[in-house]
Design an enzyme around this catalytic site. Sequence first.
Site, PDB file in Angstrom:
ATOM      1  N   ASP A 137      -0.158  -3.511  -2.952  1.00 13.00           N
ATOM      2  CA  ASP A 137       1.132  -3.698  -2.990  1.00 13.00           C
ATOM      3  C   ASP A 137       1.978  -4.815  -2.817  1.00 13.00           C
ATOM      4  O   ASP A 137       1.568  -5.630  -2.371  1.00 13.00           O
ATOM      5  CB  ASP A 137       1.628  -2.364  -1.737  1.00 13.00           C
ATOM      6  CG  ASP A 137       2.963  -2.088  -2.180  1.00 13.00           C
ATOM      7  OD1 ASP A 137       3.272  -2.060  -3.385  1.00 13.00           O
ATOM      8  OD2 ASP A 137       3.671  -1.401  -1.127  1.00 13.00           O
ATOM      9  N   HIS A 148       2.652  -7.472 -12.010  1.00 10.64           N
ATOM     10  CA  HIS A 148       1.488  -6.659 -12.099  1.00 10.64           C
ATOM     11  C   HIS A 148       0.133  -7.658 -12.645  1.00 10.64           C
ATOM     12  O   HIS A 148      -1.002  -7.352 -12.461  1.00 10.64           O
ATOM     13  CB  HIS A 148       1.729  -5.415 -13.196  1.00 10.64           C
ATOM     14  CG  HIS A 148       2.709  -4.602 -12.297  1.00 10.64           C
ATOM     15  ND1 HIS A 148       2.780  -4.157 -11.099  1.00 10.64           N
ATOM     16  CD2 HIS A 148       3.724  -3.820 -13.005  1.00 10.64           C
ATOM     17  CE1 HIS A 148       3.615  -3.438 -10.945  1.00 10.64           C
ATOM     18  NE2 HIS A 148       4.402  -3.318 -11.727  1.00 10.64           N
ATOM     19  N   LEU A 180     -22.360  -4.185  -6.225  1.00 10.73           N
ATOM     20  CA  LEU A 180     -20.988  -3.648  -5.808  1.00 10.73           C
ATOM     21  C   LEU A 180     -20.550  -2.411  -6.687  1.00 10.73           C
ATOM     22  O   LEU A 180     -20.733  -2.185  -7.841  1.00 10.73           O
ATOM     23  CB  LEU A 180     -19.969  -4.809  -5.908  1.00 10.73           C
ATOM     24  CG  LEU A 180     -18.563  -4.162  -5.688  1.00 10.73           C
ATOM     25  CD1 LEU A 180     -18.391  -4.237  -4.114  1.00 10.73           C
ATOM     26  CD2 LEU A 180     -17.640  -5.436  -6.126  1.00 10.73           C
TER      27      LEU A 180
HETATM   28  C1  IPE Z   1       1.057   2.709  -3.485  1.00  7.53           C
HETATM   29  O1  IPE Z   1       1.966   1.538  -3.743  1.00  7.53           O
HETATM   30  C2  IPE Z   1       0.369   2.827  -4.597  1.00  7.53           C
HETATM   31  C3  IPE Z   1      -0.116   1.719  -5.144  1.00  7.53           C
HETATM   32  C4  IPE Z   1      -0.419   0.600  -4.717  1.00  7.53           C
HETATM   33  C5  IPE Z   1      -1.065   2.072  -6.555  1.00  7.53           C
HETATM   34  P1  IPE Z   1       3.818   2.392  -3.794  1.00  7.53           P
HETATM   35  O2  IPE Z   1       4.444   0.716  -4.076  1.00  7.53           O
HETATM   36  O3  IPE Z   1       3.557   3.105  -5.148  1.00  7.53           O
HETATM   37  O4  IPE Z   1       3.938   2.866  -2.647  1.00  7.53           O
HETATM   38  P2  IPE Z   1       5.195   3.239  -1.754  1.00  7.53           P
HETATM   39  O5  IPE Z   1       6.036   4.156  -3.108  1.00  7.53           O
HETATM   40  O6  IPE Z   1       6.145   2.208  -1.605  1.00  7.53           O
HETATM   41  O7  IPE Z   1       5.088   4.147  -0.818  1.00  7.53           O
HETATM   42  C1  IPE Z   2       1.830  -2.272  -6.411  1.00  9.85           C
HETATM   43  O1  IPE Z   2       3.153  -3.111  -6.567  1.00  9.85           O
HETATM   44  C2  IPE Z   2       1.346  -1.796  -7.988  1.00  9.85           C
HETATM   45  C3  IPE Z   2       1.636  -0.521  -8.209  1.00  9.85           C
HETATM   46  C4  IPE Z   2       2.055   0.412  -7.235  1.00  9.85           C
HETATM   47  C5  IPE Z   2       1.230  -0.048  -9.500  1.00  9.85           C
HETATM   48  P1  IPE Z   2       4.601  -2.419  -6.635  1.00  9.85           P
HETATM   49  O2  IPE Z   2       4.792  -2.412  -8.131  1.00  9.85           O
HETATM   50  O3  IPE Z   2       4.507  -1.387  -5.988  1.00  9.85           O
HETATM   51  O4  IPE Z   2       5.527  -3.848  -5.909  1.00  9.85           O
HETATM   52  P2  IPE Z   2       6.753  -3.540  -5.105  1.00  9.85           P
HETATM   53  O5  IPE Z   2       6.332  -2.743  -3.880  1.00  9.85           O
HETATM   54  O6  IPE Z   2       7.830  -2.806  -6.018  1.00  9.85           O
HETATM   55  O7  IPE Z   2       6.915  -4.975  -4.612  1.00  9.85           O
HETATM   56 MG    MG Z   3       5.060  -0.817  -3.974  1.00 13.14          MG
END
Ligand code: IPE
Ligand code: IPE
Ligand code: MG
Length: 251
Positions: A26, A43, A137
Site C-alpha cells: 500500500d 503503481h 519460491l
Molecule cells: C489494500 O489497499 C489492497 C491492496 C493493496 C491491493 P487499499 O489502499 O485498497 O486499502 P484501503 O482502501 O485503504 O483499506
Molecule cells: C496500493 O497503493 C496499490 C493498490 C491498491 C492497487 P494505493 O493505490 O492504495 O496507494 P495509496 O494508498 O492511495 O497511497
Molecule cells: Mg491504499
Amino acid sequence: MGFFSSSTQTIPDSGEIPNHVAVIMDGNGRWARKRFLPRVAGHKRGVEIVRTLVKTCAKQNVKFLTLFAFSSENWRRPDDEVSFLMGLFMDALKREVAKLHENNIRLILIGDRSRFNVALVEQIEASEKLTASNTGLTLTIAANYGGRWDILQAANKMMLQDSNKKGQFTEEDLMPHLAMHYAPEPDLFIRTGGEKRVSNFLLWQLAYTEFYFTDTLWPDFDDKAFQQAIVSFQQRERRFGRTSEQLVTPA
Ligand code: IPE
Ligand code: IPE
Ligand code: MG
C-alpha cells in the site's frame, strides 16, 4: 499434516526466516502525489519493488510470498486507474513469467477471475501452467481477491461436496477449498503505507500470523526495509494460545 495443517493446531518450526510472508503493498498513490506525479506512476514504480522483493525472498529461502495486488473493493476506484492496473498486471505477467520460470518460481493467482478480460485470464492460466512444477519460491498474487469471498466460496464448495454433513462441518473440511489450500498459513504479514487494517485480505489464514506495519510507502520498500520486518518477526514469541513456559518445555 505438515503444510496443510492449521498453525492454530500445530506449531510450525520457528525457523529464522518466515516460511510464508503475506504483504499488503500500500501507498503507491501517496508516493506519486509526494512527487507531483500521477497516481499510476506510483503503481509502475511498485512493480519494480515487487521484482526486488521476489528476488530477495527466493534468495533467503522464503517458501511462500503472497502479494495483495488488487482487492475486490478496488473496482470502486476511477475507471482509468482500474484499467491502468489491469494493463500493468498483464504487462508484468508477459514480461516476467519467463524469468520467474528460469528461477524455479511457481506463480499462482488467487481471487475471482470472472471479472477479468479473456486475454488476461488466458495469460494468467498460461503463466500458472508454465511454472506449475517449479519447486522454489511459490509466488501468489491476490487479484480481485477478498477474504470474505474466499471463505464463502470455500463454504459453498464444501457443502456441495458433502451435503449429508449438515451442521457437522469441521475446519479440516473447509480448509482444502480455500484459495490458498496449497500453502501453510502466513507467518509474517506486512502492510506498508501506514494504515493499520487488513482490508479484507486473507481473513481465515491470518488467524495466528505476526503483524508488521510500517509507514514506508510501497515504492520505497527496499531490501533494507524488508530486513527490518524480518528482524521484527524474529524477535516475536509465537505462543498460539500457550504460555511462555510451555514453549520452553513443550507439554
Ligand atoms: C489494500 O489497499 C489492497 C491492496 C493493496 C491491493 P487499499 O489502499 O485498497 O486499502 P484501503 O482502501 O485503504 O483499506
Ligand atoms: C496500493 O497503493 C496499490 C493498490 C491498491 C492497487 P494505493 O493505490 O492504495 O496507494 P495509496 O494508498 O492511495 O497511497
Ligand atoms: Mg491504499
